[in-house]
Enzyme design. Structure first.
Site, PDB file in Angstrom:
ATOM      1  CB  CYS A   2      -0.889   0.014   1.234  1.00  0.00           C
ATOM      2  SG  CYS A   2      -1.820  -1.503   1.507  1.00  0.00           S
ATOM      3  NE  ARG A  27       4.323   1.594  -1.406  1.00  0.00           N
ATOM      4  CZ  ARG A  27       5.338   1.606  -0.538  1.00  0.00           C
ATOM      5  NH1 ARG A  27       6.483   2.146  -0.881  1.00  0.00           N
ATOM      6  NH2 ARG A  27       5.222   1.058   0.651  1.00  0.00           N
ATOM      7  CD1 TRP A  74      -1.848  -5.457  -3.722  1.00  0.00           C
ATOM      8  CD2 TRP A  74      -1.565  -6.515  -1.766  1.00  0.00           C
ATOM      9  NE1 TRP A  74      -1.543  -6.772  -3.996  1.00  0.00           N
ATOM     10  CE2 TRP A  74      -1.360  -7.446  -2.818  1.00  0.00           C
ATOM     11  CE3 TRP A  74      -1.447  -6.969  -0.457  1.00  0.00           C
ATOM     12  CZ2 TRP A  74      -1.042  -8.778  -2.595  1.00  0.00           C
ATOM     13  CZ3 TRP A  74      -1.140  -8.300  -0.220  1.00  0.00           C
ATOM     14  CH2 TRP A  74      -0.933  -9.181  -1.284  1.00  0.00           C
ATOM     15  CG  ASN A  98       1.156   1.619   3.738  1.00  0.00           C
ATOM     16  OD1 ASN A  98       0.016   1.787   3.310  1.00  0.00           O
ATOM     17  ND2 ASN A  98       2.218   2.199   3.199  1.00  0.00           N
ATOM     18  N   GLY A  99       0.323  -2.009   6.447  1.00  0.00           N
ATOM     19  CA  GLY A  99       0.712  -3.009   7.429  1.00  0.00           C
ATOM     20  C   GLY A  99      -0.471  -3.831   7.895  1.00  0.00           C
ATOM     21  CE  LYS A 482      11.407 -10.912 -13.113  1.00  0.00           C
ATOM     22  NZ  LYS A 482      11.209 -11.517 -11.789  1.00  0.00           N
ATOM     23  CE  LYS A 601       9.797  -3.181  -8.046  1.00  0.00           C
ATOM     24  NZ  LYS A 601      10.308  -4.168  -9.010  1.00  0.00           N
TER      25      LYS A 601
END
Length: 606
Positions: A2, A27, A74, A98-99, A482, A601
């Site tokens: 986030c 991100r 996110w 965030n977290g 990938k 990310k």
């Protein structure tokens, strides 16, 4: 993960917040929102999906105010929805986070007993409700925020905004990064410097446990003990936060193309004009080390697997490689004279940071290989090895991976020199091979048309196998990672010799098998395994040099020819077709190359 941004400014803040959030899109996120205070009135706007949806909403429902916070979410607790999107507002307080708040269920039950009901599925809402509760008990905003923070368990970066307070913002970090930006009569807050770059180049990084009270003209920071502390103001370089596609269709394409220049730049920082290897200030004497533990996640973990070969073969230094999320829970015994090395592009990877802290006091030296020298992992290491890749926006790592390989190989060569396991002539040969790799990669990038044609065919598959031996085994796993990351095709990487121990059961005429096989000392063994695939009608894509393709290319589904290089640097070169195959396959399928679904990310929560 986030993204957070906050502004106490002199202009209408909504468009500034949205623009800053765009710089944090890399991100990863699934919803976004902003909150502002305008003449004391707190209000917010939120939307699911891309930031353009939030922008559209703001056109029809404008949000005034010169103070505000924004967030790209996110999802962790609760599905992506407007209700679950940040900022969360409880009465007079809005919060972005965030977290993960680990004790949110206990806090939610306690709040319910006090008549305060949650309306979302998120852990974050408990933070805003706690702050509201303490405000209703008579606490001032700063005190209410601190009381709420004292109750939280877990990892977080938080920003608070309060109604009635146009010139106040509170930030706090524990386990997730948070930076403060200094302006002229303005103050800013963000997940990282990239979000703040257009507004200021003067940044203060909060330390673990710090809490910050911001006004337009002041910043007060207290540490985890409650003591007032001073953190340095650092000037960031503008080019270090530049984000644009430079004419490419995707950031990933741009970052693949940048590899010759960024690797050359990294080599310039570590190799002197006379060819000697120069480590960062503080140095590292590998002669006094009996064992090395490498810890990382994802692509960085695969870089460590390549490094294991180099350290053990060149320096005769035993190496353990661990996935960070498993390392500390296994509680491994750490022998005396063991050094630990942590690899992370962002330097904020939660599991890797936790593993580093587990090793503190147990190892002789903590080293890190990172792309962000001001990151938490870097700051908590004894010695930092920057990779100098520059900002990497694409979620699927490309240039950071090859720069990690470059720096890790240089470290292995220095270890070999320290331990007397390499002579001067051989060292000069390896350094020369490394110095030549940017030019060789430039040549390899010209295979894009071949990988594009092959990628269009792979896009039709449901399953893909990658095979490699020795140094190519980690590259096979990287190629598979990938491909699955950005094309959503199931892919697995295997050691070629393991094929007959199970994976060969998957092979039929519908399964492409990408074989990474430079004409090296293991080539004949790899080709034998490749023939086993072809005998079962598997569609082999042989990635090799000219001599290898001349010897073994007959009957393959496709071949991709690379330049011939010294065996020591083949991982750097063979990363290129792995990246290009994934990229062109994803483009052919029409997936979101730069921001693939469900991925972030920087993974800043466990």
């Amino acid at each position: 993960m986030c993204g957070i941004v906050g502004v106490l400014g002199g202009h209408e803040v909504a468009p500034i917040l949205v623009e800053a959030l765009k710089r944090l899109e890399y991100r990863g996120y699934d919803s976004a929102g902003i909150a502002t205070v305008n003449d004391g009135v707190l209000d917010r706007r939120r939307a699911v999906g891309k930031l353009v949806n939030l922008s559209d909403l703001l056109v029809h429902e404008p949000l005034a105010g010169k103070s505000g916070i924004g967030h790209t979410r996110w999802a962790t607790h609760g599905e992506p929805s407007v209700t679950n999107a940040h900022p969360h507002q409880s009465g007079p307080v809005a919060v972005v986070h965030n977290g993960i708040i680990e004790n949110f269920r206990d806090l939610r039950a306690e709040l319910a007993e006090n008549g305060m009901q949650c309306v979302t599925e998120t852990d974050t809402e408990t933070v805003s409700l706690l702050a509201q509760y303490y405000l209703e008990q008579g606490a001032a905003p700063v005190e209410a925020a601190n009381q709420a923070l004292d109750r939280l368990e877990g990892a977080f970066a938080l920003a608070f905004l309060f109604s009635g307070h146009d010139d106040l913002m509170i930030g706090a970090r524990k386990g997730s990064p948070l930076a403060i930006g200094h302006g002229d009569g303005e103050m800013y807050l963000g997940s990282d410097a990239i979000a703040l770059a257009p507004m200021t180049d003067r940044i203060t990084y909060l330390e673990e446990g710090d809490r910050a009270v911001l006004t337009r003209t002041s910043l007060s920071i207290t540490d985890s003990s409650g003591a007032v502390v001073s953190r340095p103001v650092k000037t960031i370089q503008a080019d270090a936060t530049r984000i644009d596609k430079a004419g490419h269709k995707h950031f990933m394409a741009k970052e693949i193309a940048e590899q010759p220049s960024v690797i050359a730049g990294a080599l310039g920082h570590y190799i002197a004009d006379d060819g000697s290897i120069q480590l960062p200030e503080g140095g590292m004497d590998f002669a006094s080390t009996d064992r090395l533990t490498l810890v990382a996640c994802g692509t960085a973990y695969l870089a460590c697997l390549s490094a294991k070969h180099w350290f053990e073969q060149l320096a005769r230094l035993p190496v353990d490689v661990d996935v960070a999320s498993e390392f500390r829970y296994r509680e491994p015994p750490i022998p005396a004279r063991t050094a630990a090395l942590f690899v992370s592009q962002s330097g904020e990877t939660a599991d890797t940071l936790a593993a580093l802290r587990f090793c503190q006091g147990k190892v002789t030296r903590i080293m890190s290989v990172v792309n962000v020298p001001e990151s938490s992992i870097a700051r908590e290491s004894d010695i930092v090895f920057p990779i100098y890749a520059g900002v990497e926006v694409g979620v699927a790592s490309t240039k950071a991976f090859t720069c990690q390989l470059t720096v890790l190989l240089l470290m292995a060569l220095k270890a070999a020199q320290d331990r007397g396991t390499i002579d001067d002539a051989t060292l000069r040969e390896h350094i020369a091979a490394l110095r030549g790799i940017p030019g060789v990669i430039s040549q390899a990038l010209e295979i894009s048309s071949e990988t594009q044609r092959t990628g269009q065919k792979i896009a039709e598959a449901r399953d893909v196998l990658f095979l490699g031996r020795g140094q190519m085994f980690p590259l096979a796993m990287e190629g598979a990672l990938k491909l699955k990351e950005i094309s959503y095709i199931h892919a697995e990487g295997y050691a070629s010799g393991e094929l007959k121990h199970g994976p060969i059961a998957l092979v039929d005429q519908f399964v492409p098998v990408i074989v990474m096989a430079p004409r090296d000392s293991l080539f004949d063994k790899t080709v034998s395994n490749m023939q086993e695939v072809m005998a079962r009608k598997g569609r082999v894509v042989l990635v090799s040099d000219r001599k290898g393709i001349e010897e073994a290319g007959e009957g393959t589904f496709a071949t991709i020819e690379l330049p011939t290089v010294s065996e020591i640097v083949t991982p750097l070169l063979y990363a290129i077709p792995a990246q290009l195959l994934a990229y062109h396959t994803a483009v052919a399928k029409g997936t979101d190359v730069d921001q693939p679904r469900n991925l972030a990310k920087s993974v800043t929560v466990e």
